[in-house]
Design a protein around this motif. Structure first.
Motif, PDB file in Angstrom:
ATOM      1  N   LEU A  24       0.835  -1.210   0.000  1.00  0.00           N
ATOM      2  CA  LEU A  24       0.000   0.000   0.000  1.00  0.00           C
ATOM      3  C   LEU A  24       0.867   1.257   0.000  1.00  0.00           C
ATOM      4  CD1 LEU A  24      -2.794  -1.138   2.492  1.00  0.00           C
ATOM      5  CD2 LEU A  24      -2.920  -0.960  -0.002  1.00  0.00           C
ATOM      6  N   GLY A  25       2.121   1.071  -0.416  1.00  0.00           N
ATOM      7  CA  GLY A  25       3.027   2.204  -0.563  1.00  0.00           C
ATOM      8  C   GLY A  25       3.580   2.251  -1.978  1.00  0.00           C
ATOM      9  N   LEU A  26       4.686   2.942  -2.133  1.00  0.00           N
ATOM     10  CA  LEU A  26       5.331   3.071  -3.433  1.00  0.00           C
ATOM     11  C   LEU A  26       6.785   2.591  -3.356  1.00  0.00           C
ATOM     12  CD1 LEU A  26       4.029   6.582  -4.559  1.00  0.00           C
ATOM     13  CD2 LEU A  26       3.355   4.365  -5.503  1.00  0.00           C
ATOM     14  N   LEU A  27       7.248   2.051  -4.450  1.00  0.00           N
ATOM     15  CA  LEU A  27       8.657   1.682  -4.624  1.00  0.00           C
ATOM     16  C   LEU A  27       9.242   2.642  -5.639  1.00  0.00           C
ATOM     17  CD1 LEU A  27      10.116  -1.876  -5.205  1.00  0.00           C
ATOM     18  CD2 LEU A  27      10.671  -0.016  -6.759  1.00  0.00           C
ATOM     19  N   VAL A  28      10.361   3.262  -5.291  1.00  0.00           N
ATOM     20  CA  VAL A  28      11.009   4.227  -6.173  1.00  0.00           C
ATOM     21  C   VAL A  28      12.493   3.873  -6.281  1.00  0.00           C
ATOM     22  CG1 VAL A  28      11.534   6.658  -6.620  1.00  0.00           C
ATOM     23  CG2 VAL A  28       9.407   6.030  -5.450  1.00  0.00           C
ATOM     24  N   GLY A  29      12.980   3.754  -7.514  1.00  0.00           N
ATOM     25  CA  GLY A  29      14.390   3.445  -7.740  1.00  0.00           C
ATOM     26  C   GLY A  29      14.997   4.433  -8.709  1.00  0.00           C
ATOM     27  N   ALA A  30      16.321   4.541  -8.684  1.00  0.00           N
ATOM     28  CA  ALA A  30      16.984   5.539  -9.524  1.00  0.00           C
ATOM     29  C   ALA A  30      18.370   5.051  -9.921  1.00  0.00           C
ATOM     30  CB  ALA A  30      17.100   6.862  -8.777  1.00  0.00           C
ATOM     31  N   TYR A  31      18.800   5.554 -11.078  1.00  0.00           N
ATOM     32  CA  TYR A  31      20.181   5.359 -11.545  1.00  0.00           C
ATOM     33  C   TYR A  31      20.847   6.734 -11.521  1.00  0.00           C
ATOM     34  CZ  TYR A  31      18.532   0.789 -13.039  1.00  0.00           C
ATOM     35  OH  TYR A  31      18.003  -0.474 -13.065  1.00  0.00           O
ATOM     36  N   GLU A  32      21.566   6.988 -10.440  1.00  0.00           N
ATOM     37  CA  GLU A  32      22.131   8.309 -10.213  1.00  0.00           C
ATOM     38  C   GLU A  32      23.390   8.514 -11.041  1.00  0.00           C
ATOM     39  OE1 GLU A  32      24.063   5.578  -7.176  1.00  0.00           O
ATOM     40  OE2 GLU A  32      22.149   5.768  -8.241  1.00  0.00           O
ATOM     41  N   LYS A  33      23.730   9.776 -11.259  1.00  0.00           N
ATOM     42  CA  LYS A  33      24.935  10.102 -12.023  1.00  0.00           C
ATOM     43  C   LYS A  33      26.204   9.711 -11.255  1.00  0.00           C
ATOM     44  CE  LYS A  33      23.144  12.136 -15.686  1.00  0.00           C
ATOM     45  NZ  LYS A  33      21.759  11.666 -15.512  1.00  0.00           N
ATOM     46  N   ASP A  34      26.148   9.806  -9.935  1.00  0.00           N
ATOM     47  CA  ASP A  34      27.312   9.535  -9.089  1.00  0.00           C
ATOM     48  C   ASP A  34      27.274   8.071  -8.637  1.00  0.00           C
ATOM     49  OD1 ASP A  34      29.561   9.859  -7.522  1.00  0.00           O
ATOM     50  OD2 ASP A  34      28.449  10.704  -5.824  1.00  0.00           O
ATOM     51  N   GLY A  35      27.398   7.157  -9.587  1.00  0.00           N
ATOM     52  CA  GLY A  35      27.309   5.742  -9.268  1.00  0.00           C
ATOM     53  C   GLY A  35      28.506   5.230  -8.487  1.00  0.00           C
ATOM     54  N   ARG A  36      28.339   4.053  -7.892  1.00  0.00           N
ATOM     55  CA  ARG A  36      29.388   3.455  -7.078  1.00  0.00           C
ATOM     56  C   ARG A  36      29.733   2.055  -7.590  1.00  0.00           C
ATOM     57  NH1 ARG A  36      29.626   7.876  -5.624  1.00  0.00           N
ATOM     58  NH2 ARG A  36      29.621   8.777  -3.523  1.00  0.00           N
ATOM     59  N   TYR A  37      31.020   1.865  -7.895  1.00  0.00           N
ATOM     60  CA  TYR A  37      31.478   0.518  -8.219  1.00  0.00           C
ATOM     61  C   TYR A  37      31.414  -0.346  -6.962  1.00  0.00           C
ATOM     62  CZ  TYR A  37      33.498   2.863 -12.297  1.00  0.00           C
ATOM     63  OH  TYR A  37      33.680   3.597 -13.435  1.00  0.00           O
ATOM     64  N   TRP A  38      31.332  -1.646  -7.188  1.00  0.00           N
ATOM     65  CA  TRP A  38      31.349  -2.588  -6.060  1.00  0.00           C
ATOM     66  C   TRP A  38      32.169  -3.808  -6.473  1.00  0.00           C
ATOM     67  CZ3 TRP A  38      29.362  -7.650  -5.470  1.00  0.00           C
ATOM     68  CH2 TRP A  38      29.368  -8.139  -4.157  1.00  0.00           C
ATOM     69  N   ALA A  39      33.008  -4.277  -5.585  1.00  0.00           N
ATOM     70  CA  ALA A  39      33.774  -5.506  -5.811  1.00  0.00           C
ATOM     71  C   ALA A  39      34.478  -5.474  -7.168  1.00  0.00           C
ATOM     72  CB  ALA A  39      32.864  -6.735  -5.697  1.00  0.00           C
TER      73      ALA A  39
ATOM     74  N   HIS B 212      23.529   6.761 -17.245  1.00  0.00           N
ATOM     75  CA  HIS B 212      22.638   7.199 -18.320  1.00  0.00           C
ATOM     76  C   HIS B 212      21.637   6.104 -18.674  1.00  0.00           C
ATOM     77  CE1 HIS B 212      26.246   9.824 -18.942  1.00  0.00           C
ATOM     78  NE2 HIS B 212      25.289  10.726 -18.978  1.00  0.00           N
ATOM     79  N   ARG B 213      21.250   5.343 -17.660  1.00  0.00           N
ATOM     80  CA  ARG B 213      20.345   4.213 -17.903  1.00  0.00           C
ATOM     81  C   ARG B 213      19.071   4.653 -18.616  1.00  0.00           C
ATOM     82  NH1 ARG B 213      19.604  -0.684 -19.445  1.00  0.00           N
ATOM     83  NH2 ARG B 213      17.822  -1.740 -18.530  1.00  0.00           N
ATOM     84  N   PHE B 214      18.547   5.811 -18.267  1.00  0.00           N
ATOM     85  CA  PHE B 214      17.282   6.269 -18.835  1.00  0.00           C
ATOM     86  C   PHE B 214      17.469   7.315 -19.932  1.00  0.00           C
ATOM     87  CE2 PHE B 214      15.229   5.041 -14.578  1.00  0.00           C
ATOM     88  CZ  PHE B 214      14.948   3.773 -15.054  1.00  0.00           C
ATOM     89  N   LYS B 215      18.718   7.593 -20.272  1.00  0.00           N
ATOM     90  CA  LYS B 215      18.968   8.519 -21.370  1.00  0.00           C
ATOM     91  C   LYS B 215      18.593   7.840 -22.688  1.00  0.00           C
ATOM     92  CE  LYS B 215      22.697  11.354 -23.342  1.00  0.00           C
ATOM     93  NZ  LYS B 215      22.581  10.898 -24.734  1.00  0.00           N
ATOM     94  N   ILE B 216      18.017   8.609 -23.597  1.00  0.00           N
ATOM     95  CA  ILE B 216      17.650   8.056 -24.900  1.00  0.00           C
ATOM     96  C   ILE B 216      18.912   7.628 -25.645  1.00  0.00           C
ATOM     97  CG2 ILE B 216      16.639   8.583 -27.150  1.00  0.00           C
ATOM     98  CD1 ILE B 216      14.833  10.627 -25.686  1.00  0.00           C
ATOM     99  N   HIS B 217      18.883   6.434 -26.198  1.00  0.00           N
ATOM    100  CA  HIS B 217      19.967   5.982 -27.076  1.00  0.00           C
ATOM    101  C   HIS B 217      19.568   6.334 -28.510  1.00  0.00           C
ATOM    102  CE1 HIS B 217      22.504   3.452 -24.322  1.00  0.00           C
ATOM    103  NE2 HIS B 217      21.458   3.718 -23.572  1.00  0.00           N
ATOM    104  N   PHE B 218      20.106   7.425 -29.001  1.00  0.00           N
ATOM    105  CA  PHE B 218      19.724   7.912 -30.321  1.00  0.00           C
ATOM    106  C   PHE B 218      20.361   7.072 -31.425  1.00  0.00           C
ATOM    107  CE2 PHE B 218      19.245  11.868 -27.774  1.00  0.00           C
ATOM    108  CZ  PHE B 218      17.909  12.115 -28.064  1.00  0.00           C
ATOM    109  N   PRO B 219      19.769   7.120 -32.614  1.00  0.00           N
ATOM    110  CA  PRO B 219      20.376   6.410 -33.739  1.00  0.00           C
ATOM    111  C   PRO B 219      21.816   6.862 -33.960  1.00  0.00           C
ATOM    112  CG  PRO B 219      18.177   7.195 -34.316  1.00  0.00           C
ATOM    113  CD  PRO B 219      18.506   7.792 -32.984  1.00  0.00           C
ATOM    114  N   TYR B 220      22.698   5.891 -34.126  1.00  0.00           N
ATOM    115  CA  TYR B 220      24.115   6.129 -34.444  1.00  0.00           C
ATOM    116  C   TYR B 220      24.882   6.833 -33.324  1.00  0.00           C
ATOM    117  CZ  TYR B 220      21.912   5.362 -38.985  1.00  0.00           C
ATOM    118  OH  TYR B 220      21.161   4.856 -40.009  1.00  0.00           O
ATOM    119  N   GLU B 221      24.299   6.906 -32.144  1.00  0.00           N
ATOM    120  CA  GLU B 221      24.967   7.628 -31.058  1.00  0.00           C
ATOM    121  C   GLU B 221      26.240   6.899 -30.632  1.00  0.00           C
ATOM    122  OE1 GLU B 221      24.102   9.367 -26.547  1.00  0.00           O
ATOM    123  OE2 GLU B 221      22.503   8.382 -27.679  1.00  0.00           O
ATOM    124  N   GLU B 222      27.287   7.670 -30.438  1.00  0.00           N
ATOM    125  CA  GLU B 222      28.577   7.153 -29.981  1.00  0.00           C
ATOM    126  C   GLU B 222      28.882   7.764 -28.617  1.00  0.00           C
ATOM    127  OE1 GLU B 222      30.663   4.998 -31.471  1.00  0.00           O
ATOM    128  OE2 GLU B 222      29.672   4.794 -33.432  1.00  0.00           O
TER     129      GLU B 222
END
Length: 806
Positions: free
Chosen positions: A260-275, A401-411
């Motif tokens: 009866l609540g909400l789940l919210v997740g995000a892919y932040e710009k300041d990510g953290r490597y692990w292991a 940039h998980r949610f950034k649009i992957h444009f055609p031919y984008e490098e």
């Protein structure tokens, strides 16, 4: 535990259990899964487990819909609940580009005959009254969107596999894998050893460690990922209905109801490597320390969109590791350098893809090839150039940039450059904008004078349009220099080399020194596994040229055909550089640099000679992917820069210009030339793409011959056609759905570009055979909107090949 199995799957997460299940479903029941801890350990158990159907790549869309439909079948088959909840998903667009993306997805949904349609704000507010839709340009609704129970789905796969005879062993860590001389494997655990015909690495967070046991590396990197679940929200409790998911990609978060609540997740710009240096072997169902401050900006955007969220208490925070590939897609398929060793690792949207991954990998293991072209997931798209620094930089970029649009031919720039050739700095000085081509920097287009050599991206025509037009005009009107060093180059030498090649490819290998041929290589289902130019340089000495991005992929097929000990097969891709000198003045330019007779009588089309160019020993082949008069000139890489400089100096009076990959795309499309992975793949039959004319059945043996015989008399399911479009600000680039005027879906675009030499937007298309006649009018969904098109009787540029043979 048994001592022998047809296949051992290492890893008892979602994907490993799906592979086991699908192996049994396709008939292999003597199979074993080994899990070092409990099923779902690692990343599976803590996943948010969202499901969706549409993807930018059409085949992946098909497999995601297969996965979503499979879950209900699994429940019925096994009695194990999968926790399927499908209240639908709302996709929001805040920007013009995101609106384009959603409309394109809606058009694809019509092609796939699934539901994904636009809602009015009023309709959306009734579905989700807690969302503030101010600033939203477009709202799309996917009725099948939702989520599942991670453990329920995993256990359902495992139960279904067990019911067909598979064994699942928990708390059984693998400690070594050793290949026998016959290609089979000894898989040793802490309990006993299993002799396996096939090994599958589906070890998730531990995929790197399992790969190392077999002597190779996988380009994978774990990163932390967080989401939080709120306390009960009274307004949700009062609604008495399930709310749809909210996909606000421009806000860079995801949201769904949880309890009866909400789940919210995000892919932040300041990510953290692990292991980074290796996943701990004692890690299982643990979580990492929470750090909500790191996703605060994303949370604030979610609060703006759903204001009541800001008042809710946080019930729990999930911070768990996920393992990423350099492009966030799966690393999947057989390892080309090993026999009978398969991988399926690095999956991010696992609950949308698990069924499709399991099905197609099981097909690959049992039948030799998947039924669909899955190169976007194939681990062979990377090689040893995808080293640890590249993987580290690229995985973080993908995460951020998980949610950034992957444009055609984008490098993407992250992790680059990795490798450059000697000519790189000279090309950069000429204004080259580079892309990544199987590890190397390769020129895509050249900025005009006074223009910054930086590419913009979008669904409409971008800043490269005018410079690419100039490159095309320069080549068609005079002469251009195309760097073709990125083509794969193989040298096959020794007694029996002609016999080996004749048993590998479908055309007859040239018998005369100085001749070349075009040839398909046939896959195990009768489709096009590759297309090559084969040149006879000398007796028992051949040069074969193919797709550069497919070099590791094609290695699998090359190894399927036995070679005599006297035959050597070497890759010269890194050892040789090459340029295509093309255009009506190509002969004039080269005549300044060589004493060789380049006349049509002395040097015909599809012939080759060893000549000197600017004093450099070279292999010259009269062929050109541009569709114009031209020669491909190959020299040892140490002479690449000297040759480049000499070509430009000799062509100064002819106004020679550098020509990049974007222009080559335009040139080949208006000529109607197909390209591997676009128009040619194992999924397409030779008679569908016009390559059946190059198959010589008078040869008693070649790879895929029996498979081709089984389908050669079948009428084409689709035909590859050339179409001209009516469009003003955007062109097809591949994947766009095609409809009859009445809205009936009949095909899709494989390649598209503006044909600068013919003054029209052109597309190469696969259209159902009964609708593929010349002059048929179609609607092609450019930017998701129908644009009128007509099928041409022949390619618009030099259909008779007069310029090629001039």
């Amino acid at each position: 535990m048994k001592t022998h199995a047809q296949a051992v799957v290492i890893g008892g997460g979602l994907v490993g259990c799906s592979i086991l299940y699908h192996l049994t479903k396709l008939g292999w029941t003597d199979v074993v899964l080994l899990e070092r801890d409990e099923l779902t350990s690692g990343s599976t158990w803590h996943a948010a487990a969202g499901i969706h159907g549409l993807h930018d790549h059409n085949n992946i869309s098909k497999l995601q819909y297969y996965t979503m439909q499979l879950y209900e079948e699994l429940e019925k088959e096994t009695g194990q609940g999968c926790g399927i909840v499908q209240p639908g998903s709302l996709y929001l667009a805040q920007t013009r580009d995101r609106e384009h993306q959603l409309r394109m997805q809606a058009a694809k949904a019509k092609y796939f005959e699934v539901e994904f349609h636009e809602l009015s704000r009023d309709e959306a507010e009734r579905m989700h009254p807690l969302v503030d839709f101010d600033g939203i340009r477009c709202i799309m609704y996917e009725p099948d969107g939702g989520n599942v129970d991670p453990s329920g789905v995993t256990y359902a796969y495992a139960k279904g596999a067990r019911q067909r005879g598979a064994e699942v062993h928990r708390f059984t860590p693998v400690i070594s894998t050793t290949q026998r001389a016959d290609g089979s494997w000894d898989v040793e655990t802490d309990k006993s050893s299993i002799h396996a015909d096939v090994v599958v690495n589906a070890a998730g967070l531990w995929a790197r460690e399992v790969a190392a046991m077999a002597g190779f590396e996988l380009p994978l990197m774990p990163l932390e990922h967080q989401y939080f679940v709120t306390e009960t929200i009274p307004e949700i409790e009062a609604l008495g209905k399930r709310l749809p998911l909210v996909a606000d990609r421009d806000g860079e978060y995801y949201m769904r109801q949880e309890g009866l609540g909400l789940l919210v997740g995000a892919y932040e710009k300041d990510g953290r490597y692990w292991a980074e240096q290796g996943t701990p072997m004692d890690f299982g169902h643990e979580l990492l320390d929470e750090d909500l401050q790191r996703i605060e900006e994303n949370m604030l955007r979610a609060f703006e969109r759903v204001p009541i969220l800001a008042e809710a208490g946080v019930k729990r925070v999930i911070n768990g590791p996920m393992i990423w590939s350099p492009d966030s897609s799966a690393l999947y398929g057989p390892v080309p350098e090993l026999r009978n060793y398969f991988c399926c690792c690095g999956i991010i949207p696992g609950f949308s893809q698990s069924g499709g991954l399991g099905l197609t990998l099981a097909q690959w293991i049992i039948e030799g090839e998947p039924e669909m072209d899955m190169f976007p997931w194939d681990l062979a798209r990377f090689a040893d150039w995808a080293n640890k620094p590249f993987t580290r930089a690229r995985s973080l970029d993908q995460y951020a940039h998980r949610f950034k649009i992957h444009f055609p031919y984008e490098e993407r720039a992250a992790g680059r450059p990795i490798k450059t050739r000697p000519v790189y700095e000279r090309q950069r000085a000429l204004g080259a904008v580079f892309g990544l081509s199987f590890g190397y920097e390769h020129p895509l287009w050249y900025a005009s004078e006074g223009m910054e050599a930086v590419e913009t991206y979008g669904f409409e025509r971008q800043n490269c349009f005018a410079p690419v037009a100039a490159e095309c005009r320069a080549l068609r009107e005079s002469v251009g220099i195309i760097d073709v060093s990125n083509f794969a180059k193989y040298r096959i030498r020794g007694t029996g080399s002609a016999d080996y090649l004749d048993r590998l490819v479908a055309n007859t290998v040239p018998k005369e020194i100085g001749r070349s041929c075009l040839t398909p290589m046939i896959g195990l289902r009768g489709g096009i596994a590759g297309d090559f130019t084969i040149t006879k340089l000398a007796e028992d000495d051949f040069l074969m040229i193919g797709s550069g991005i497919a070099e590791r992929y094609h290695q699998r097929y090359f190894n399927m055909v036995a070679r005599a000990d006297s035959v050597t097969f070497e890759s010269f891709t890194e050892a040789w550089g090459g340029f295509n000198v093309a255009g009506p003045n190509a002969r004039k330019l080269l005549a300044h640099l060589t004493d060789a007779d380049l006349s049509n009588d002395a040097f015909k089309f599809m012939r080759n000679q060893r000549i000197q160019v600017a004093g450099i020993d070279a292999v010259a082949i009269r062929v050109s992917f541009s569709g114009d008069l031209g020669w491909e000139i190959y020299v040892p890489l140490e002479h690449q820069l000297a040759l480049y400089d000499a070509l430009f100096e000799a062509g100064r009076d002819l106004d020679v210009q550098p020509v990049g990959g974007r222009a080559l795309l335009s040139l080949r499309v208006e000529k109607g030339y197909g390209s591997w992975s676009r128009e040619y793949s194992p999924e397409y039959w030779p008679q569908e793409v016009g390559l059946d004319r190059l198959i010589k059945l008078d040869k008693p043996e070649f790879l895929g011959r029996d498979a081709y015989l089984a389908i050669k008399d079948n009428p084409p399911r689709e035909k590859l056609v050339v179409a001209r479009l009516e469009t003003t600000d955007a062109d097809a680039n591949g994947g766009e759905p095609i409809f009859l005027i009445d809205g009936t879906p009949v095909g899709r675009v494989s390649s598209g570009a503006f044909g600068h030499s013919v003054g029209a937007s052109i597309a190469l298309c696969f259209v159902k055979t009964e609708h593929a006649a010349a002059e048929t009018e179609l609607d092609i969904a450019i930017l998701g909107i129908p644009h009128r098109a007509v099928i041409l009787e022949k390619p618009p540029f030099d259909a008779t090949g007069e310029r090629l043979r001039a």
